[in-house]
Motif scaffolding. Structure first.
Motif, PDB file in Angstrom:
ATOM      1  N   UNK A 145       0.759  -1.243   0.057  1.00 46.80           N
ATOM      2  CA  UNK A 145      -0.106   0.073  -0.022  1.00 46.80           C
ATOM      3  C   UNK A 145       0.885   1.220  -0.074  1.00 46.80           C
ATOM      4  N   UNK A 146       1.058   1.926  -1.263  1.00 45.04           N
ATOM      5  CA  UNK A 146       1.925   3.081  -1.320  1.00 45.04           C
ATOM      6  C   UNK A 146       1.313   4.529  -1.129  1.00 45.04           C
TER       7      UNK A 146
ATOM      8  N   UNK B  59     -12.560   2.205   3.480  1.00 46.88           N
ATOM      9  CA  UNK B  59     -11.747   2.656   2.328  1.00 46.88           C
ATOM     10  C   UNK B  59     -11.637   1.410   1.325  1.00 46.88           C
ATOM     11  N   UNK B  60     -11.956   2.013   0.128  1.00 42.64           N
ATOM     12  CA  UNK B  60     -11.842   1.065  -1.261  1.00 42.64           C
ATOM     13  C   UNK B  60     -10.499   1.153  -1.884  1.00 42.64           C
ATOM     14  N   UNK B  61      -9.749   0.093  -2.168  1.00 38.46           N
ATOM     15  CA  UNK B  61      -8.740   0.196  -3.214  1.00 38.46           C
ATOM     16  C   UNK B  61      -8.963  -0.287  -4.636  1.00 38.46           C
ATOM     17  N   UNK B  62      -8.566   0.504  -5.579  1.00 39.62           N
ATOM     18  CA  UNK B  62      -8.630   0.235  -6.884  1.00 39.62           C
ATOM     19  C   UNK B  62      -7.683   0.750  -7.885  1.00 39.62           C
ATOM     20  N   UNK B  63      -7.581   0.031  -9.011  1.00 42.41           N
ATOM     21  CA  UNK B  63      -6.539   0.714 -10.046  1.00 42.41           C
ATOM     22  C   UNK B  63      -7.373   1.374 -10.795  1.00 42.41           C
ATOM     23  N   UNK B  64      -8.794   1.858 -10.605  1.00 43.66           N
ATOM     24  CA  UNK B  64      -9.280   2.659 -11.409  1.00 43.66           C
ATOM     25  C   UNK B  64     -10.330   3.508 -10.532  1.00 43.66           C
ATOM     26  N   UNK B  65     -10.031   4.301  -9.700  1.00 42.31           N
ATOM     27  CA  UNK B  65     -11.111   4.827  -8.620  1.00 42.31           C
ATOM     28  C   UNK B  65     -12.040   5.742  -9.513  1.00 42.31           C
ATOM     29  N   UNK B  66     -11.764   6.348 -10.719  1.00 43.63           N
ATOM     30  CA  UNK B  66     -12.984   7.149 -11.495  1.00 43.63           C
ATOM     31  C   UNK B  66     -13.923   6.165 -11.692  1.00 43.63           C
TER      32      UNK B  66
ATOM     33  N   UNK C 284      -6.233   4.950  -5.034  1.00 46.40           N
ATOM     34  CA  UNK C 284      -5.504   4.200  -6.044  1.00 46.40           C
ATOM     35  C   UNK C 284      -4.509   3.242  -5.815  1.00 46.40           C
ATOM     36  N   UNK C 285      -4.662   1.820  -5.976  1.00 46.97           N
ATOM     37  CA  UNK C 285      -4.020   0.885  -5.599  1.00 46.97           C
ATOM     38  C   UNK C 285      -3.847  -0.382  -6.381  1.00 46.97           C
ATOM     39  N   UNK C 286      -2.832  -1.114  -6.495  1.00 41.41           N
ATOM     40  CA  UNK C 286      -2.763  -2.234  -7.350  1.00 41.41           C
ATOM     41  C   UNK C 286      -3.029  -3.463  -6.294  1.00 41.41           C
ATOM     42  N   UNK C 287      -3.706  -4.270  -6.661  1.00 43.89           N
ATOM     43  CA  UNK C 287      -4.205  -5.398  -5.747  1.00 43.89           C
ATOM     44  C   UNK C 287      -3.676  -6.640  -6.138  1.00 43.89           C
ATOM     45  N   UNK C 288      -3.826  -7.755  -5.250  1.00 47.06           N
ATOM     46  CA  UNK C 288      -3.373  -9.039  -5.970  1.00 47.06           C
ATOM     47  C   UNK C 288      -4.362  -9.580  -6.797  1.00 47.06           C
TER      48      UNK C 288
END
Length: 242
Positions: free
Chosen positions: A13-14, A25-32, A48-52
């Motif tokens: 988590x960067x 909180x929601x993690x997503x590569x595409x928040x928009x 914005x976050x890469x997830x496994x």
């Protein structure tokens, strides 16, 4: 880090952000995309976050804290598509939501399909199926006596809460119609913790939605020391008649 224990995959988590108690909180590569697709409010916390890589059918997602040479698991969830509402023919794009923040993470009764009225997901804000704890309950209580399993996000399932003075009880819970006929064996010889919740989605043992009416919940709990807790509760299964 976000970790998939099944696959041994992880992502750091960067981004730095403040997560207050009881916030989501929601993690997503595409928040928009999440804001637009699920009409999330402007104050939703989507990072914005890469997830496994995660399977749709089942898998694991964990949050791990790394501190120098040590690591500790903050939480870990072994999910399954079977936790979705049985009447859903297609669960693609439908989120599983945690019902109670205080309930056990890996209790299947603590997860439910997101409401259709909330576009089947609530990324970054309060879950559509979430309930607030009314405080300490005594043995067996119903969160609401009336429920309507129509996926509108309002009392979609019956919530049976229990609070026991000691662990080790074995429970049997069944649902009967107002004439005493058995409709659903909800819990069969299940070991209970000291407190938790059990949910009913209004379906009978054949997976069919039962008609509107009054239903009786019969419960029996046995302990190895000889203690027995038994009784019944009445509830109303309602439906929107429009």
């Amino acid at each position: 880090i976000l970790y998939n224990a099944d696959k041994g995959e992880s992502q750091d988590i960067m981004e730095e952000f403040i997560l207050r108690p009881n916030e989501i909180v929601a993690f997503s590569k595409n928040p928009d995309y999440l804001y637009k697709e699920y009409q999330a409010p402007d104050d939703a916390l989507i990072v914005f976050q890469d997830i496994p890589s995660l399977n749709n059918s089942d898998g694991n997602v964990s949050i791990i804290q790394i501190d120098k040479q040590t690591s500790s698991t903050i939480d870990s969830f072994d999910y399954s598509a079977d936790y979705h509402h049985e009447l859903l023919n297609d669960t693609e794009g439908i989120s599983l939501e945690r019902t109670s923040l205080s309930g056990l993470t890996n209790d299947p009764n603590n997860w439910f399909s997101a409401s259709q009225l909330h576009h089947f997901a609530t990324p970054g804000y309060q879950n559509s199926t979430r309930i607030e704890s009314p405080g300490k309950v005594q043995e067996i209580t119903l969160y609401d006596k009336v429920f309507s399993p129509d996926q509108d996000g309002i009392k979609d399932h019956l919530i049976i809460q229990y609070a026991l003075e000691k662990p080790g009880y074995i429970a049997n819970i069944s649902i009967h119609d107002d004439r005493g006929r058995l409709e659903k064996k909800l819990v069969r010889n299940a070991s209970l913790s000291t407190e938790g919740l059990i949910t009913w989605d209004g379906l009978n043992d054949n997976g069919q939605l039962l008609p509107v009416g009054i239903y009786i919940i019969l419960f029996e709990m046995y302990h190895s020391d000889g203690d027995i807790i038994s009784g019944k509760k009445a509830c109303v299964l309602a439906q929107n008649l429009d």
